[in-house]
Design a protein around this motif. Sequence first.
Motif, mmCIF file in Angstrom:
data_model
loop_
_atom_site.group_PDB
_atom_site.id
_atom_site.type_symbol
_atom_site.label_atom_id
_atom_site.label_comp_id
_atom_site.label_asym_id
_atom_site.label_seq_id
_atom_site.Cartn_x
_atom_site.Cartn_y
_atom_site.Cartn_z
ATOM 1 N N ARG A 185 -23.645 71.604 -49.361
ATOM 2 C CA ARG A 185 -24.356 70.449 -48.818
ATOM 3 C C ARG A 185 -24.971 70.843 -47.483
ATOM 4 O O ARG A 185 -24.288 71.408 -46.633
ATOM 5 C CB ARG A 185 -23.408 69.248 -48.660
ATOM 6 C CG ARG A 185 -22.918 68.712 -49.993
ATOM 7 C CD ARG A 185 -21.706 67.811 -49.855
ATOM 8 N NE ARG A 185 -21.289 67.312 -51.173
ATOM 9 C CZ ARG A 185 -20.531 67.993 -52.027
ATOM 10 N NH1 ARG A 185 -20.084 69.205 -51.687
ATOM 11 N NH2 ARG A 185 -20.205 67.477 -53.200
ATOM 12 N N LYS B 2 -29.920 68.271 -55.754
ATOM 13 C CA LYS B 2 -30.258 66.873 -55.549
ATOM 14 C C LYS B 2 -30.619 66.700 -54.077
ATOM 15 O O LYS B 2 -29.940 67.211 -53.191
ATOM 16 C CB LYS B 2 -29.091 65.969 -55.926
ATOM 17 C CG LYS B 2 -29.420 64.469 -55.833
ATOM 18 C CD LYS B 2 -28.215 63.618 -56.209
ATOM 19 C CE LYS B 2 -27.983 63.692 -57.711
ATOM 20 N NZ LYS B 2 -26.920 62.730 -58.128
ATOM 21 N N TYR B 3 -31.725 65.949 -53.856
ATOM 22 C CA TYR B 3 -32.200 65.690 -52.502
ATOM 23 C C TYR B 3 -32.082 64.210 -52.172
ATOM 24 O O TYR B 3 -32.179 63.349 -53.062
ATOM 25 C CB TYR B 3 -33.672 66.099 -52.348
ATOM 26 C CG TYR B 3 -33.932 67.581 -52.371
ATOM 27 C CD1 TYR B 3 -33.790 68.356 -51.225
ATOM 28 C CD2 TYR B 3 -34.355 68.217 -53.542
ATOM 29 C CE1 TYR B 3 -34.053 69.710 -51.240
ATOM 30 C CE2 TYR B 3 -34.613 69.571 -53.569
ATOM 31 C CZ TYR B 3 -34.460 70.319 -52.414
ATOM 32 O OH TYR B 3 -34.714 71.656 -52.435
ATOM 33 N N ILE C 292 -25.040 62.265 -52.419
ATOM 34 C CA ILE C 292 -24.879 63.669 -52.020
ATOM 35 C C ILE C 292 -23.399 64.028 -51.950
ATOM 36 O O ILE C 292 -22.979 65.101 -52.399
ATOM 37 C CB ILE C 292 -25.556 63.924 -50.659
ATOM 38 C CG1 ILE C 292 -27.057 63.634 -50.742
ATOM 39 C CG2 ILE C 292 -25.315 65.355 -50.190
ATOM 40 C CD1 ILE C 292 -27.816 64.554 -51.665
ATOM 41 N N CYS D 240 -29.472 67.878 -48.886
ATOM 42 C CA CYS D 240 -29.557 68.562 -50.174
ATOM 43 C C CYS D 240 -28.164 69.011 -50.584
ATOM 44 O O CYS D 240 -27.376 69.458 -49.742
ATOM 45 C CB CYS D 240 -30.509 69.756 -50.080
ATOM 46 S SG CYS D 240 -30.527 70.816 -51.553
ATOM 47 N N VAL D 241 -27.863 68.878 -51.878
ATOM 48 C CA VAL D 241 -26.645 69.436 -52.439
ATOM 49 C C VAL D 241 -27.075 70.364 -53.574
ATOM 50 O O VAL D 241 -27.926 70.013 -54.395
ATOM 51 C CB VAL D 241 -25.695 68.322 -52.939
ATOM 52 C CG1 VAL D 241 -26.368 67.396 -53.939
ATOM 53 C CG2 VAL D 241 -24.435 68.928 -53.538
#
Length: 538
Positions: free
Chosen positions: A375, A353-354, A342, A363-364
Motif C-alpha cells: 500500500r 486498485k487506486y 484500500i 494504491c494497493v
Amino acid sequence: MDDSDESFSESDQSDLETEYDSDEGEEGEEGEEENDRNDEQVLQPWFRIFPPEEERRQPDFQETVGPQNMPNRNSKPIAYFYLLMTLNFLQQIVQETNRYARDFIASRERIRRFSRLHDWPKVGETTLTEIKGFFAVILNMGLVRKATIAEYWNCKLPSQDTSWFRKMFSRNRFQLVFKFFHLTNNNNIPGRNDPNYSPTAKFQCLIDLFNRQSQFHYKPEQNLSIDESLIGTRGRTCMLQYIPSKSSKFGVKVWMLVEAVTGYIIHAIIYRGKTYDPTPPGLTQGSYVVNNLLERAGLLRKKYHVVCDSFFTSIALAKQLFQLDTYFTGTIRQNRNMPNMIKHAILTEREFKYARQGPILMCVYRERARRKSVRILSSYEKATQNNDNKPKILEFYNKNMGGVDLADMMVTHYNDNRKTFKVWKKVAFNFLQRIVINAYILYCKNTSDRPVKSRLQFIQSIIEDLSCDYLLSREMNAQANPGRPKTTRLRKIGKYKDCSVCSDRDGFGGRHRTKTVCRNCYKGLHKDCMNNHVCIEE
C-alpha cells in the motif's frame, strides 16, 4: 478516470462513509484552527480511480540545484574536504584537545613513574598540522583494517608490517592524541542532573558544522529521501537504540534527509531518546521527524518531493506537506487509517486498485500470490501503469527511496567500526567519514576531469595531502632544532628495558635488556645498537 455514481456498489458507499471518521481520528488533538483549515479536505470522499488517470501539469520546480560556493574547477580533493571540515573548526579541535590534556594531567594527584602521560609535556602539545596527520591516520585505518590499534605499529612479522603508520606517529604519541581528542570544552557542558544536559553535547558542534556546511555548498534536486541510520555501538549511553532490521542492531540512531539520487546528506539529527526528544502531542514520531528535518533544512514551500518508508507515512502528513507546497510519496502500513477499499482489498497476482481524495492518491498492489499486498500513497504521482502493468508510483518509490541506504553503503566501505571507541568519538569519526563522502559528491559535480577519481582514490588523495602537511611541518621543525638520538641511563638502579634492536622475546635471539634508552623515543637501546636504531620520534 473517475467512476460515475452508478458504478459504486453498496460496499463502496460504506467505504466513503467510514473515511470521514478515519481521517478525524488520525489528525488527533491539533486544535480548532487546524481542524477548520482541513475541513474542506476532510469532507472530500475517496473515489475509486481506474488508470490511466488524466495527467495534470504540476507546478514547475524552480530551485537552482547543484554545488554552490565551490572552489575552482578541477581543484584537488583536499579543497573539497576543507569546504566541510573548515580550518577554523580544526583549530578549535587543537585548542580543546590541549585544554583537555592540561586539565586531565592537572587533575591527577599522582602519575605513575612510567605512565605515558609524562610524554605529553615532553613532546609538546598538539598542533594544527598534527591534528591533520591524526585525521589522516584515522581515515587510513578505515582502508587498512586491523584487529587493534596497536597492531598498526607491529613490525615483528613482515607480513603484518605497515611502516606508514610508524612513519606518521609513534604508537604512544598517537594513542595520547586519541585519548585527549576533544571537540568542546567539558567545563561548559551541563552535568547529568542539570535540566539543560544533552547527551550529544560533546560532539554536537561537529553535527552543526556538518549540517551548516552541507547546506551552504549544495542545493539538492527535487526528489529527497528521509530515513533512519544506525551508528553501531554497544557502549553505555542513554542514546542506545535497538533496531533488529539493521546489521548492527544496537547503536545511535540518526534521522537523515538526503538527496535521493546521489546520497548527499543535507541534514542529520541525532536521536537522543524519548527523554530528550519527545514527540509533541497529536503527532506521530514519523511525521514530527519529517517536518523537523525539512524545516531545519529550509526546504519547505519549494516544491520538493519527499520519499519515505512506512514508519513515517500517514495521510495526515501527506496533506500537511501538500499545504506547505511539498510533495510526499511513501508506503503505508495496513494498521494506519485509510479507506477500506484500500485497507481490506483482496487482490490476485498482478492486480491493483487506486483511490483518490483530492491531491492524495492511494494504491494497493500485489505482485505475486505468495507476497503481501503493498500500500502506497502520493500527493504527486498519478494513477498510471508502466509497460509491465505495474503502478508507476511504485516504480518511482523504488527508484528514490534508497538515498539513506546509499549514503550508509558509501560510509561502510571506509569506516573503521572499532569496538574500543567511546560512543561520542565513534559518532564523531563516523561523521568525519560522511564529510569525506559529501566532499566526494561535490567533487564529482564540480570537476570536469574525465574520468573522475573513484571514492577510494578520492579518500587516498585526502590522506596523502593531510599526511604530507604533517610530515613537512615535522621535518621543518627538525631542521630548526637539529639533534640526534643519544642514550642516557635510567635513574633508578635495577630498572631494565628490552633493547629495541637486538631483543626479541618471541624469537630465537632471546631477550636482551639494557639500562640505557634513546633520549628521543625512550626505547631501550644498547650503545652498540645505536647505528641500527630507527628513532620514530626523530
